[in-house]
Design an enzyme around this catalytic site. Structure first.
Site, short mmCIF file in Angstrom:
data_model
loop_
_atom_site.label_atom_id
_atom_site.label_comp_id
_atom_site.label_asym_id
_atom_site.label_seq_id
_atom_site.Cartn_x
_atom_site.Cartn_y
_atom_site.Cartn_z
N PHE A 1 8.53 5.24 -14.65
CA PHE A 1 7.26 4.54 -14.56
C PHE A 1 6.48 4.64 -15.87
CE2 PHE A 1 8.78 5.03 -10.32
CZ PHE A 1 8.43 3.84 -9.70
N GLU A 2 5.60 5.59 -16.02
CA GLU A 2 4.79 5.66 -17.24
C GLU A 2 5.15 6.90 -18.04
OE1 GLU A 2 0.70 3.67 -17.05
OE2 GLU A 2 0.76 4.90 -15.25
N VAL A 3 5.72 6.67 -19.22
CA VAL A 3 6.17 7.74 -20.11
C VAL A 3 5.59 7.47 -21.50
CG1 VAL A 3 8.17 8.71 -21.29
CG2 VAL A 3 8.27 8.27 -18.83
N LYS B 1 1.68 11.24 -20.34
CA LYS B 1 1.92 10.59 -19.05
C LYS B 1 2.96 11.41 -18.29
CE LYS B 1 -0.63 6.80 -19.71
NZ LYS B 1 -1.72 6.37 -18.82
N ASP B 2 3.87 10.74 -17.59
CA ASP B 2 4.90 11.43 -16.80
C ASP B 2 5.88 12.18 -17.69
OD1 ASP B 2 3.74 10.20 -14.63
OD2 ASP B 2 5.33 8.72 -14.35
#
Length: 515
Positions: free
Chosen positions: A360-362, A353-354
């Site tokens: 946010f999205e990890v 993800k990020d």
């Protein structure tokens, strides 16, 4: 003797309740998912972790929450039929008067089996608690944003809402940062216990009392009833934010927040939970049984309570159960959004993800550091397709302060190992090692020394011969450096900043502790 802390490594703001022979403690989780960590014990020395109460996004949405925001200071209580949990979801914390603090309540008839959807309460402050009066009425108690005092408001559990107007019953004792309120009706007195002085080295616990719920409240002349010895540097520090419990034998104890700094007064283990025995004096105030006001590292066992069997958490997880255990945490989102046990048999696959500095999205699956000498080891298979894909292991405090030990590469097939440091949001490479030959799996390890002040980053091709890639200090992963409220974590990690569905396969997750 009971050895403190009873809950080690990032277990702050404890709330405790006894139901017959069982004791339950809830602690803060901030931006970590799932929300609120629960523990169970029968002797207040040995604890098992229970499933968290906030496991659905419909109950808690942390996407975008800044570091050290999210779930603050949950309060756990029981009314004879239901468990109640109130908590704050903090959306910002910039400027003491301009916190955005939303308070909610959930409930359950079985603490181990599912909790309700949340009901919104108010946004006037944080650290809410529920007070159960002897006549069955319930009241919400919380600090007022700007540290302007403690307010009480009646809660109607039939309509599930606050009723009547809130009343500011106490503005604190003058020590500042009045928060963490808990209210008790003991004998003819209402006791209001508060955390004051801020949650660092000046932290303390104070008490006031009144013969009426609505005050006026008089201050205990012996305040603070709990604090830390600033001279004895190897003692528990930052003691405060406490909650009372009475045992089935009539003894009184309190759980409280504490920290164990290293020689440089840095706390890599974050804020933890300790236990102190207390006694009621002839004039009705409460004092530590030790006769002092400093948190003790060893206290007497509970009277006539049989020790419960100690079940040690499994340190090496090879995914046999094909589930993400309750000892794991992810950042802001459920791990199921990026982790799969089914896409490759015998492995946990993480989809990138990020980058790790995202709110946010990890894709990070982590366990908190509970010992000074600690670390992580794993075997990973990963084939990067670009420099914006990477996977490996992380040593992490928050999105601004972390170390990454990762494998990356480019579209020409060249791969390398890299140690990244993020200090206050400034990311730099501190070591890089080109991999001369491709092979399916690589072993990665991060380990700290006895004091927890230094960390080494090592890799191996066969799990026998290890090569050190870098060595660093751990100062940037402490409360003092980050000005945060959590603690250091070790985790497995993957990012794909181009969103090509890049992934890494992890054979196991081993938490290294002590020897």
């Amino acid at each position: 003797m009971i050895q403190n802390p009873i809950l080690q490594g990032f277990c702050p703001d404890p709330s405790i309740v006894r139901v017959k022979e069982d004791y339950y403690i809830a602690v803060s989780t901030f931006e970590w998912w799932p929300g609120v960590r629960l523990f169970h014990s029968r002797d207040l020395e040995h604890f098992e972790q229970l499933p968290s109460p906030l496991t659905r996004v419909s109950q808690l949405n942390l996407m975008g929450n800044p570091d050290s925001c999210g779930v603050w200071a949950p309060d756990l209580s029981y009314d004879g039929e239901r468990f109640w949990l109130v908590f704050t979801d903090v959306k910002t914390r910039s400027g003491s008067r301009y916190y955005n603090t939303h308070n909610y309540v959930v409930w359950s008839k079985n603490i181990k089996e599912g909790w309700s959807e949340p009901v919104y309460l108010n946004s006037t402050g944080f650290d809410p608690s529920l007070f159960h009066e002897k006549d069955g009425k319930m009241y919400l108690v919380n600090m007022i944003n700007g540290f302007e005092g403690i307010q009480i408001q009646e809660f109607d559990k039939e309509q599930m809402c606050l009723i009547k107007e809130p009343v500011n019953v106490c503005r604190g004792t003058g020590r500042g940062f009045t928060e963490g309120p808990h209210l008790y009706h003991i004998g003819e007195w209402y006791y209001l216990m508060m955390a004051e002085g801020g949650t660092s080295y000046e932290h303390c616990e104070t008490m006031c009392r009144s013969r009426s719920l609505w005050g006026p409240y008089e201050e205990d002349p012996g305040n603070p009833i709990l604090t830390s010895d600033p001279v004895k540097t190897d003692a528990l520090q930052k003691c405060g934010h406490a909650d009372l419990v009475q045992t089935q034998k009539g003894e009184w104890y309190l759980v409280h927040l504490c920290s164990r700094p290293n020689a440089n007064r840095k706390c890599v283990l974050g804020r933890e939970t300790a236990l102190q025995k207390i006694m009621q004096t002839q004039d009705g105030w409460f004092r530590l049984a030790s006769g002092k006001r400093y948190g003790e590292q060893k206290i007497p066992d509970l009277k006539e309570i049989e020790k419960q069997p100690f079940v040690k958490l499994k340190l090496k997880d090879e995914w046999e159960e094909k589930t993400i255990g309750i000892c794991y945490n992810s950042l802001r989102i459920p791990a199921e959004r990026f982790a799969s046990f089914t896409d490759r048999e015998g492995y946990l696959r993480l989809y990138g993800k990020d980058f790790l500095n995202s709110h946010f999205e990890v894709s990070l699956l982590a366990r908190r550091q509970t010992k000074f000498k600690s670390g992580i080891c794993t075997c990973m298979e990963f084939q990067p397709e670009s420099e914006r894909q990477a996977a490996g292991v992380a040593y992490f405090y928050d999105s601004m302060n972390f170390y990454l030990f990762i494998k990356s590469g480019n579209h020409y097939g060249v791969a390398w190992l890299e140690v990244l440091e993020s200090d206050g949001g400034v990311v730099q490479t501190i070591a890089r090692r080109t991999l001369s030959e491709q092979q399916p799996g690589i072993f990665l390890k991060i380990q700290t020394d006895e004091s927890g002040e230094h960390a080494e980053f090592l890799y191996s091709r066969d799990d026998r011969v290890w090569e050190k890639v870098a060595e660093t200090k751990t100062d940037i992963l402490t409360d003092e450096h980050c000005v945060g409220f959590t603690g250091a974590h070790f985790g497995i990690y993957c990012h794909d900043m181009e969103q090509r569905k890049g992934y890494a396969d992890f054979q196991y997750f081993e938490l290294l502790e002590g020897e």
